[in-house]
Design a protein around this motif. Sequence first.
Motif, PDB file in Angstrom:
ATOM      1  N   UNK A  19      39.811  55.169  39.559  1.00 57.44           N
ATOM      2  CA  UNK A  19      40.611  54.409  40.525  1.00 57.44           C
ATOM      3  C   UNK A  19      39.961  54.356  41.903  1.00 57.44           C
ATOM      4  N   UNK A  20      38.663  54.688  41.973  1.00 61.30           N
ATOM      5  CA  UNK A  20      37.964  54.611  43.260  1.00 61.30           C
ATOM      6  C   UNK A  20      37.277  53.247  43.399  1.00 61.30           C
ATOM      7  N   UNK A  21      37.075  52.834  44.626  1.00 61.22           N
ATOM      8  CA  UNK A  21      36.529  51.517  44.945  1.00 61.22           C
ATOM      9  C   UNK A  21      35.172  51.277  44.284  1.00 61.22           C
ATOM     10  N   UNK A  22      34.283  52.253  44.337  1.00 57.56           N
ATOM     11  CA  UNK A  22      32.933  52.068  43.789  1.00 57.56           C
ATOM     12  C   UNK A  22      32.970  51.815  42.273  1.00 57.56           C
ATOM     13  N   UNK A  23      33.827  52.531  41.565  1.00 60.43           N
ATOM     14  CA  UNK A  23      33.936  52.327  40.115  1.00 60.43           C
ATOM     15  C   UNK A  23      34.413  50.920  39.797  1.00 60.43           C
ATOM     16  N   UNK A  24      35.428  50.468  40.526  1.00 58.70           N
ATOM     17  CA  UNK A  24      35.969  49.137  40.269  1.00 58.70           C
ATOM     18  C   UNK A  24      34.970  48.044  40.635  1.00 58.70           C
ATOM     19  N   UNK A  25      34.256  48.207  41.752  1.00 60.93           N
ATOM     20  CA  UNK A  25      33.251  47.212  42.138  1.00 60.93           C
ATOM     21  C   UNK A  25      32.116  47.149  41.124  1.00 60.93           C
ATOM     22  N   UNK A  30      30.644  43.371  42.245  1.00 57.07           N
ATOM     23  CA  UNK A  30      30.699  42.988  43.656  1.00 57.07           C
ATOM     24  C   UNK A  30      32.014  43.363  44.301  1.00 57.07           C
ATOM     25  N   UNK A  31      32.282  42.722  45.446  1.00 55.08           N
ATOM     26  CA  UNK A  31      33.521  42.983  46.170  1.00 55.08           C
ATOM     27  C   UNK A  31      34.716  42.539  45.338  1.00 55.08           C
ATOM     28  N   UNK A  46      38.806  40.699  39.994  1.00 54.03           N
ATOM     29  CA  UNK A  46      37.511  40.099  39.683  1.00 54.03           C
ATOM     30  C   UNK A  46      36.583  40.232  40.883  1.00 54.03           C
ATOM     31  N   UNK A  47      35.366  39.708  40.723  1.00 53.31           N
ATOM     32  CA  UNK A  47      34.400  39.687  41.820  1.00 53.31           C
ATOM     33  C   UNK A  47      34.750  38.533  42.758  1.00 53.31           C
ATOM     34  N   UNK A  76      36.172  40.737  34.564  1.00 55.03           N
ATOM     35  CA  UNK A  76      37.391  41.030  35.304  1.00 55.03           C
ATOM     36  C   UNK A  76      38.219  42.006  34.505  1.00 55.03           C
ATOM     37  N   UNK A  77      39.134  42.655  35.193  1.00 52.33           N
ATOM     38  CA  UNK A  77      40.059  43.527  34.490  1.00 52.33           C
ATOM     39  C   UNK A  77      41.464  43.269  34.992  1.00 52.33           C
ATOM     40  N   UNK A  78      42.407  43.580  34.112  1.00 50.95           N
ATOM     41  CA  UNK A  78      43.813  43.389  34.435  1.00 50.95           C
ATOM     42  C   UNK A  78      44.460  44.754  34.481  1.00 50.95           C
ATOM     43  N   UNK A  79      45.055  45.052  35.622  1.00 50.68           N
ATOM     44  CA  UNK A  79      45.753  46.323  35.813  1.00 50.68           C
ATOM     45  C   UNK A  79      47.177  46.110  35.323  1.00 50.68           C
ATOM     46  N   UNK A  80      47.568  46.874  34.293  1.00 52.12           N
ATOM     47  CA  UNK A  80      48.859  46.638  33.676  1.00 52.12           C
ATOM     48  C   UNK A  80      49.344  47.899  32.977  1.00 52.12           C
TER      49      UNK A  80
END
Length: 121
Positions: A19-25, A30-31, A46-47, A76-80
């Motif tokens: 759940x950290x920013x770097x993992x998700x990017x 990307x951002x 998504x990016x 992309x991923x969907x948080x659900x």
Amino acid sequence: MNVLMVEPGKAPYETQIGDDLQSMQALVGGYLEAVYPFEQPVALVCCESGKLDGLPLNRALRDSDGDIYDIVAGNFFIVLPHELAEQFAERFRQPEMFMRVDGKIVAAPMPDEQVQGGMAY
């Protein structure tokens, strides 16, 4: 964090991510940009610059009439919540190809033999 991961040319799959920013990017390349295009309280992440960066087109987003209003580029991923995973896996089950026809972008299901990792479920 439980997510449904959707990659171009692949069937979606449920997975756990940091759940950290770097993992998700790292997952989207990307951002981050989070959008909420569904009636359910879930986020599509998504990016932010996926199209500008030339990432491969992934899946179409459609309005209530089934018309394409946007295409997500790149992973992309969907948080659900887990109980919605099957519903969204079915929504994005079939990878798509995109083409321009009569000045309009259309999506077509990718043939099963082109889906990475075999059949899309």
